[in-house]
Design a protein around this motif. Structure first.
Motif, short mmCIF file in Angstrom:
data_model
loop_
_atom_site.label_atom_id
_atom_site.label_comp_id
_atom_site.label_asym_id
_atom_site.label_seq_id
_atom_site.Cartn_x
_atom_site.Cartn_y
_atom_site.Cartn_z
N UNK A 151 0.85 -1.18 0.00
CA UNK A 151 0.00 0.00 0.00
C UNK A 151 0.89 1.23 0.00
N UNK A 152 0.73 2.09 -0.99
CA UNK A 152 1.52 3.32 -1.04
C UNK A 152 0.76 4.40 -1.78
N UNK A 153 1.22 5.63 -1.60
CA UNK A 153 0.58 6.80 -2.17
C UNK A 153 1.01 6.99 -3.62
N UNK A 154 0.03 7.17 -4.51
CA UNK A 154 0.31 7.45 -5.91
C UNK A 154 0.18 8.94 -6.22
N UNK B 142 9.28 1.92 -9.37
CA UNK B 142 8.06 1.89 -10.17
C UNK B 142 7.21 3.08 -9.74
N UNK B 143 7.28 4.16 -10.50
CA UNK B 143 6.67 5.42 -10.08
C UNK B 143 5.43 5.79 -10.87
N UNK B 144 5.09 5.02 -11.88
CA UNK B 144 3.90 5.35 -12.66
C UNK B 144 3.98 6.69 -13.34
N UNK B 145 5.20 7.13 -13.70
CA UNK B 145 5.36 8.41 -14.39
C UNK B 145 5.15 9.62 -13.50
N UNK C 146 13.42 12.37 -8.19
CA UNK C 146 13.66 11.07 -7.55
C UNK C 146 12.47 10.11 -7.65
N UNK C 147 11.31 10.60 -8.06
CA UNK C 147 10.14 9.74 -8.11
C UNK C 147 9.24 9.94 -6.92
N UNK C 148 8.23 9.06 -6.80
CA UNK C 148 7.18 9.25 -5.80
C UNK C 148 7.68 8.94 -4.40
N UNK C 149 7.05 9.63 -3.42
CA UNK C 149 7.25 9.37 -1.98
C UNK C 149 8.72 9.41 -1.58
N UNK C 150 9.51 10.26 -2.27
CA UNK C 150 10.96 10.32 -2.03
C UNK C 150 11.42 11.77 -2.02
#
Length: 400
Positions: free
Chosen positions: A126-129, A189-192, A226-230
């Motif tokens: 489970x993570x934030x998109x 895997x950041x989904x863009x 850096x991508x998501x949640x970073x």
């Protein structure tokens, strides 16, 4: 031979098109998905409970203790399940059955002009998109802040329901920051998506053929890289933007640019990317083609740096790596519930000897607005090994 088969399919689809059809939604920004059968009931209940709102003059007062106005939040979610067979050597026929996506989201507005979205991914971990707020009062200059899709490529901001085939193109996955081609550890895997701030807008309305639409659309943003949640890992920021022209309703021609870097365990990947593409989506017909080029770090150079950590590559040498991606997707409606897509998808890493091409045929069965089924046949050719293998996929999409 394969290209001839694909062209024959596209020609046959054009000949089979019936007159009329329902005009498709043009996806320009983050997809605004409808609620599902369960979340729709929840949303209607919330809306009814909020119908006793105060008068307009009282609703729009500002201040912590004076303002209650907000739209009813809209909840939604969807599930995508899959079965995949592969004849590739070493694949053992797999990966078989899998859950591709389970997502839940909430949209809404506060004080009319502040739109927000929160979207969670619940598959495997489970993570934030998505998590952003956007000021939308001025259509020519809307400001978005938070975590959201990068403005690179036509396909990147699209919802998986609307892509038409069982997966995004190699262009989108490897050059838009899904699972970046340079080195997976840089982006995961950041989904863009990325964290940043963006200015976007539409202006210069024109009338053509009885329809009115914006001729110019633009987006430009500053992101961590850096991508998501970073959090950011270096002093630099990624600059990404697009300029798109819409000469007739539903037809977009655009250019995209990306300049930035990402850092992981002391190794920095330089990104110097540009792309150009065209997209047509109207009356249930779809044509989408994009070309992208990477002139920053190559994966071969980064692997060598990661192996010995004493590599003598200069920043200029790292910028010489390159990759190219090109795809063409065509969707033709045969009946109100059946639409067939054909796709040619190529990605070249460093040299043309490392080129991978994928030919796809994918019928979409839209049985209900909340239920879609797909069957897909892929022919995958790898230039480096001169090996071709086949893939058979089945997908089920459900909105809940």
């Amino acid at each position: 031979m394969k290209l001839t088969v694909l062209c024959s399919f596209l020609l046959a689809s054009l000949c089979a098109q019936a007159d009329g059809g329902v005009e498709s939604t043009i996806v320009n920004h983050d997809a605004n998905e409808p609620a599902g059968f369960l979340t729709g009931l929840i949303n209607r209940g919330i809306e009814r409970s909020m119908q006793t709102a105060e008068s307009e003059s009282e609703l729009m007062k500002f201040g912590r203790q004076l303002t209650d106005w907000a739209t009813a939040p809209k909840f939604g979610g969807y599930y995508v399940g899959s079965y995949k067979y592969s004849s590739a050597r070493g694949a053992d026929g797999g990966p078989g059955f899998d859950t591709r996506l389970i997502r839940a989201y909430v949209d809404g507005k506060v004080l009319r002009h502040f739109a927000y979205r929160i979207q969670m991914e619940m598959q495997k971990t489970v993570h934030l998109k998505d998590a952003f707020i956007e000021y939308q009062q001025i259509p020519e200059a809307r400001i978005k802040f938070g975590q959201f899709k990068r403005p690179f490529g036509f396909e990147n901001p699209m919802n998986p329901w609307d892509v038409g085939v069982g997966d995004f193109s190699q262009f989108t996955k490897k050059l838009s920051g899904f699972s970046d081609y340079t080195y997976p550890q840089f982006n995961g895997s950041n989904g863009g998506r990325d964290l940043g701030i963006q200015l976007q807008g539409d202006f210069l309305n024109v009338s053509w053929g009885g329809t009115k639409h914006a001729f110019i659309h633009y987006q430009g943003g500053v992101f961590n890289g850096q991508g998501i949640n970073t959090k950011d890992a270096n002093r630099g920021k990624d600059l990404i933007g697009t300029l798109q022209l819409q000469p007739i309703k539903g037809l977009f021609v655009g250019v995209f640019g990306w300049r930035g870097s990402a850092k992981h365990e002391g190794i920095e990947a330089i990104k110097r990317r540009w792309a150009a593409g065209v997209k047509f989506d109207r009356k249930d017909w779809t044509v989408r083609a994009e070309y992208g080029h990477e002139g920053g770090s190559s994966i071969a150079q980064l692997k060598k740096l990661d192996a010995d950590r004493t590599g003598s590559f200069t920043d200029e040498e790292l910028r010489r790596g390159n990759a190219q991606a090109l795809y063409l997707t065509v969707g033709a409606p045969l009946t109100p519930w059946l639409k067939i897509y054909g796709k040619w998808d190529a990605f070249t890493e460093d040299t043309f000897k490392e080129r991978q091409e994928i030919y796809s045929l994918c019928p979409n069965f839209q049985l209900h607005k909340h239920l879609q089924l797909q069957a897909q046949w892929n022919v995958v050719h790898d230039n480096a090994s001169h090996i071709t293998h086949h893939e058979l996929w089945a997908m089920a999409y459900v909105r809940f």
